[in-house]
Design an enzyme around this catalytic site. Structure first.
Site, short mmCIF file in Angstrom:
data_model
loop_
_atom_site.label_atom_id
_atom_site.label_comp_id
_atom_site.label_asym_id
_atom_site.label_seq_id
_atom_site.Cartn_x
_atom_site.Cartn_y
_atom_site.Cartn_z
N LYS A 1 0.83 -1.20 0.00
CA LYS A 1 0.00 0.00 0.00
C LYS A 1 0.86 1.25 0.00
CE LYS A 1 -3.47 2.80 0.21
NZ LYS A 1 -4.47 2.86 1.27
N LYS B 1 0.38 11.66 5.38
CA LYS B 1 0.71 10.63 6.38
C LYS B 1 1.24 9.38 5.70
CE LYS B 1 -2.33 7.82 7.43
NZ LYS B 1 -2.76 6.45 7.02
#
Length: 294
Positions: A171, A239
């Site tokens: 991811k 993030k």
């Protein structure tokens, strides 16, 4: 059909729960924020008032939360999932978090006798609504096969990519690629605008050639309309890029283009647009080129 406890009813969680319920599963949802719980109730979803209630009778518990500390607290905290999860139930985290945190959480659940997977998703709000998410799964393959039909209800692609934490590594790589595509789109828009070319026509051509991508397909129209309502917030993408950078340092590799787009994403946040869609990079590109006011 499974009984599922689902924690995290935000932009991604709500449509995922709706698709699970539509597939025939019994889903008890909980979110820490009252606004999210109200929105879920308004959408006709079954909402309970605590993690304990969501987990109490579950065969499977799924979390979709913003960041590593959130998942760690909800999963392993004093009143968290591991405290309340029934014997024989398993746990899947669909959030995007640091790989080392995913490994820590999986180890705790497996040690307590539960299956555990990290299964972050890609596709944004549109993919979540359509049940067309790409899901990259780390953990025990047998646990994945036990719950593949559940993940199929929310994803068009469910792929086992390795042991615990591997889903989060893949991811992170996905987020790297998406960010670079978004910045490429931003710069292409500014370049085309400066050349007095019809941008909509130009992008329609680019989308059909080698320069085309899912990013261009999903984001071009909203960018041209100046619509930066969040399908995925810039602050969350920042993030994720921080996760990439930290993991790259651990792995001893240099990712210069990633470092640059990470700084640009943080600049979007510094301009006060952290809650906007990550495609707001185009507005920053216009500012940097003096084409709009800062």
């Amino acid at each position: 059909m499974a009984t599922i406890g689902f924690v995290g009813l935000g932009v991604m969680g709500r449509p995922m729960v709706a698709n699970l319920a539509a597939a025939g599963h019994t889903v008890n949802g909980f979110s820490r924020g009252e606004a999210s719980r109200s929105a879920a109730r308004d959408a006709g979803l079954s909402v309970v008032d605590s993690v304990a209630e969501a987990v109490a009778h579950a065969d499977l518990v799924i979390t979709m939360l913003p960041d590593s500390p959130d998942v760690e607290e909800v999963a392993l905290g004093d009143d968290g999932i591991l405290t309340h999860i029934p014997d024989g139930a398993d746990y899947i985290d669909a959030s995007t978090i640091r790989p080392e945190v995913a490994r820590k959480i999986a180890s705790a659940f497996v040690s307590a006798g539960h299956g555990a997977l990290d299964a972050p998703v890609s596709g944004g709000e549109a993919g979540a609504r359509e049940g067309a998410l790409s899901i990259m799964v780390g953990g025990d393959p047998e646990t994945l096969e036990r719950w593949r039909s559940v993940l199929d209800a929310v994803g068009a692609s469910v792929v086992h990519v390795g042991p615990s934490g591997a889903g989060q590594v893949v991811k992170a790589a996905n987020q790297l690629v998406v960010a670079l595509h978004l910045q490429a789109l931003a710069e292409a828009v500014v370049f085309l605008e400066a050349q007095s070319v019809d941008v909509e026509t130009a992008l329609s051509v680019i989308r059909k050639g080698l320069g085309g991508s899912t990013v261009l397909e999903r984001k071009s129209d909203s960018v041209l309309a100046g619509d930066f309502r969040p399908g995925f917030r810039a602050e969350l993408h920042a993030k994720d890029l921080a996760i990439v950078e930290a993991s790259a340092r651990t792995g001893g590799v240099g990712l210069p283009a990633t470092g640059l787009v990470s700084q640009l994403m943080r600049s979007v946040i510094a301009r006060g647009s952290g809650a906007s869609d990550h495609s707001a990079l185009v507005e920053l590109a216009r500012v940097l080129n003096g084409r709009v006011d800062a």
